[in-house]
Design a protein around this motif. Structure first.
Motif, PDB file in Angstrom:
ATOM      1  N   VAL A 172     -12.309   3.313 -10.296  1.00  0.00           N
ATOM      2  CA  VAL A 172     -11.551   2.504  -9.334  1.00  0.00           C
ATOM      3  C   VAL A 172     -10.484   3.357  -8.642  1.00  0.00           C
ATOM      4  N   GLY A 173      -9.806   4.187  -9.432  1.00  0.00           N
ATOM      5  CA  GLY A 173      -8.679   4.969  -8.913  1.00  0.00           C
ATOM      6  C   GLY A 173      -9.065   5.905  -7.783  1.00  0.00           C
ATOM      7  N   GLU A 174     -10.211   6.564  -7.898  1.00  0.00           N
ATOM      8  CA  GLU A 174     -10.601   7.548  -6.876  1.00  0.00           C
ATOM      9  C   GLU A 174     -10.887   6.876  -5.536  1.00  0.00           C
ATOM     10  N   VAL A 175     -11.371   5.630  -5.584  1.00  0.00           N
ATOM     11  CA  VAL A 175     -11.630   4.896  -4.341  1.00  0.00           C
ATOM     12  C   VAL A 175     -10.305   4.380  -3.754  1.00  0.00           C
ATOM     13  N   LEU A 176      -9.453   3.851  -4.621  1.00  0.00           N
ATOM     14  CA  LEU A 176      -8.153   3.368  -4.135  1.00  0.00           C
ATOM     15  C   LEU A 176      -7.339   4.514  -3.549  1.00  0.00           C
ATOM     16  N   ASP A 177      -7.467   5.718  -4.131  1.00  0.00           N
ATOM     17  CA  ASP A 177      -6.726   6.867  -3.600  1.00  0.00           C
ATOM     18  C   ASP A 177      -7.155   7.190  -2.172  1.00  0.00           C
ATOM     19  N   VAL A 178      -8.458   7.124  -1.912  1.00  0.00           N
ATOM     20  CA  VAL A 178      -8.943   7.363  -0.546  1.00  0.00           C
ATOM     21  C   VAL A 178      -8.378   6.297   0.400  1.00  0.00           C
ATOM     22  N   MET A 179      -8.357   5.051  -0.072  1.00  0.00           N
ATOM     23  CA  MET A 179      -7.824   3.964   0.760  1.00  0.00           C
ATOM     24  C   MET A 179      -6.327   4.129   1.011  1.00  0.00           C
ATOM     25  N   LYS A 180      -5.620   4.588  -0.020  1.00  0.00           N
ATOM     26  CA  LYS A 180      -4.180   4.837   0.156  1.00  0.00           C
ATOM     27  C   LYS A 180      -3.945   5.925   1.188  1.00  0.00           C
ATOM     28  N   GLY A 181      -4.796   6.956   1.155  1.00  0.00           N
ATOM     29  CA  GLY A 181      -4.692   8.036   2.135  1.00  0.00           C
ATOM     30  C   GLY A 181      -4.872   7.522   3.557  1.00  0.00           C
ATOM     31  N   LEU A 182      -5.848   6.649   3.739  1.00  0.00           N
ATOM     32  CA  LEU A 182      -6.091   6.055   5.062  1.00  0.00           C
ATOM     33  C   LEU A 182      -4.892   5.237   5.518  1.00  0.00           C
ATOM     34  N   ALA A 183      -4.350   4.455   4.594  1.00  0.00           N
ATOM     35  CA  ALA A 183      -3.185   3.629   4.915  1.00  0.00           C
ATOM     36  C   ALA A 183      -2.024   4.518   5.345  1.00  0.00           C
ATOM     37  N   ALA A 184      -1.833   5.623   4.635  1.00  0.00           N
ATOM     38  CA  ALA A 184      -0.728   6.534   4.936  1.00  0.00           C
ATOM     39  C   ALA A 184      -0.904   7.174   6.313  1.00  0.00           C
ATOM     40  N   GLU A 185      -2.156   7.325   6.748  1.00  0.00           N
ATOM     41  CA  GLU A 185      -2.424   7.895   8.073  1.00  0.00           C
ATOM     42  C   GLU A 185      -2.245   6.873   9.189  1.00  0.00           C
ATOM     43  N   GLY A 186      -1.997   5.612   8.796  1.00  0.00           N
ATOM     44  CA  GLY A 186      -1.737   4.599   9.821  1.00  0.00           C
ATOM     45  C   GLY A 186      -2.931   3.770  10.226  1.00  0.00           C
ATOM     46  N   MET A 187      -4.018   3.847   9.442  1.00  0.00           N
ATOM     47  CA  MET A 187      -5.188   3.011   9.740  1.00  0.00           C
ATOM     48  C   MET A 187      -4.825   1.538   9.563  1.00  0.00           C
ATOM     49  N   THR A 188      -5.279   0.708  10.480  1.00  0.00           N
ATOM     50  CA  THR A 188      -5.144  -0.743  10.341  1.00  0.00           C
ATOM     51  C   THR A 188      -6.217  -1.222   9.364  1.00  0.00           C
ATOM     52  N   MET A 189      -5.801  -1.900   8.298  1.00  0.00           N
ATOM     53  CA  MET A 189      -6.756  -2.239   7.242  1.00  0.00           C
ATOM     54  C   MET A 189      -6.578  -3.685   6.785  1.00  0.00           C
ATOM     55  N   VAL A 190      -7.712  -4.351   6.554  1.00  0.00           N
ATOM     56  CA  VAL A 190      -7.688  -5.658   5.900  1.00  0.00           C
ATOM     57  C   VAL A 190      -8.549  -5.523   4.648  1.00  0.00           C
TER      58      VAL A 190
END
Ligand code: ADP
Ligand code: ADP
Length: 226
Positions: A172-190
């Motif tokens: 789970v962690g490795e996938v959430l880390d990728v998502m956190k990276g995207l969020a930090a880059e400013g991606m709009t996410m739902v």
């Protein structure tokens, strides 16, 4: 980026979305939580019109989804989606999976697409796995390929439908880390998820749904205080 106003969705007689109103602004991460069957996935799927609504208004990425001249395929290109069960093509390698949509759907230049797809494989930490088939990858790796594949279309918005629910806990962690990276880059996410740690840490807003209704829409600080 997203405006939902008075959205109603029925499956036959079942009222799956009840007068849902909310907005998602550019760069925001919005996490949807709530019990199973409350309409989270249905709402997410209305945002790229995998599900049609019966009442209300939906504007996504500046496009009024139910205006007469709306090109839904164009909209879908701008909205990336990641599913619970990866949905990779088994007979294509990881890199080929990532290259597929920009090549086939957007008809982009092969060299440019391959270069970008390789960069995305690095980004999700799978540079060494590009030539593997899905069956040779772990669940966490497959889901990271699925994220890279969605990003390959250079979307403005990313939708995640329980992206870690089908994974063994250690992945789970490795996938959430990728998502956190995207969020930090400013991606709009739902993001529909049961991962409350992710919601608390990463969400700009948490939406709580129950029985088809959006009952709470607030900042995680407020949500997790209650
Ligand atoms: P959640 O994502 O919160 O678990 P869903 O959006 O999947 O909830 O489902 C909301 C309700 O709509 C549930 O009662 C579910 O059984 C029903 N539902 C979902 N998809 C369909 C469908 N394709 N046809 C009929 N009913 C559906
Ligand atoms: P989730 O809650 O994770 O979305 P579900 O088990 O509710 O998963 O749904 C899995 C698939 O089955 C979805 O495509 C959904 O639209 C469909 N589905 C869910 N409930 C029903 C239903 N009552 N009738 C028909 N299809 C359904």
């Amino acid at each position: 980026m997203i405006i939902a106003e008075g959205v109603d969705k029925y499956y036959g007689k079942l009222h799956a979305l009840k007068d849902v109103t909310t907005e998602v602004h550019r760069g925001e991460v919005v996490v949807i939580v709530g019990p199973s069957g409350s309409g989270k996935s249905t709402f997410l799927r209305t945002l790229n019109q995998l599900e049609k609504i019966q009442n209300g208004k939906l504007v996504v990425d500046g496009i009024d989804m139910y205006a007469k001249d709306t090109n839904i395929n164009k909209l879908r290109e701008n909205v990336g989606m990641v599913f619970q069960n990866f949905n990779l093509f088994p007979h294509k390698t990881a890199l080929e999976n990532v290259m597929l949509s920009p090549r086939i759907v957007a008809k982009r230049d092969k060299k440019e697409v391959e270069e970008h797809s390789r960069e995305l494989m690095y980004k999700v930490g799978l540079a060494e796995r590009m030539d593997n088939y899905p069956s040779q990858l772990s669940g966490g790796q497959m889901q990271r390929v699925a994220i890279a594949r969605a990003l390959a279309m250079r979307p403005d918005i990313m939708l995640f439908d329980e992206p870690t629910s089908a994974l063994d806990p250690e992945m789970v962690g490795e996938v959430l880390d990728v998502m956190k990276g995207l969020a930090a880059e400013g991606m709009t996410m739902v993001v529909v998820t049961h991962e409350m740690g992710f919601a608390r840490e990463v969400a700009d807003r948490v939406l709580f749904m129950e029985d088809g209704a959006l009952l709470v829409d607030e900042k995680p600080e407020a949500f997790f205080d209650n």
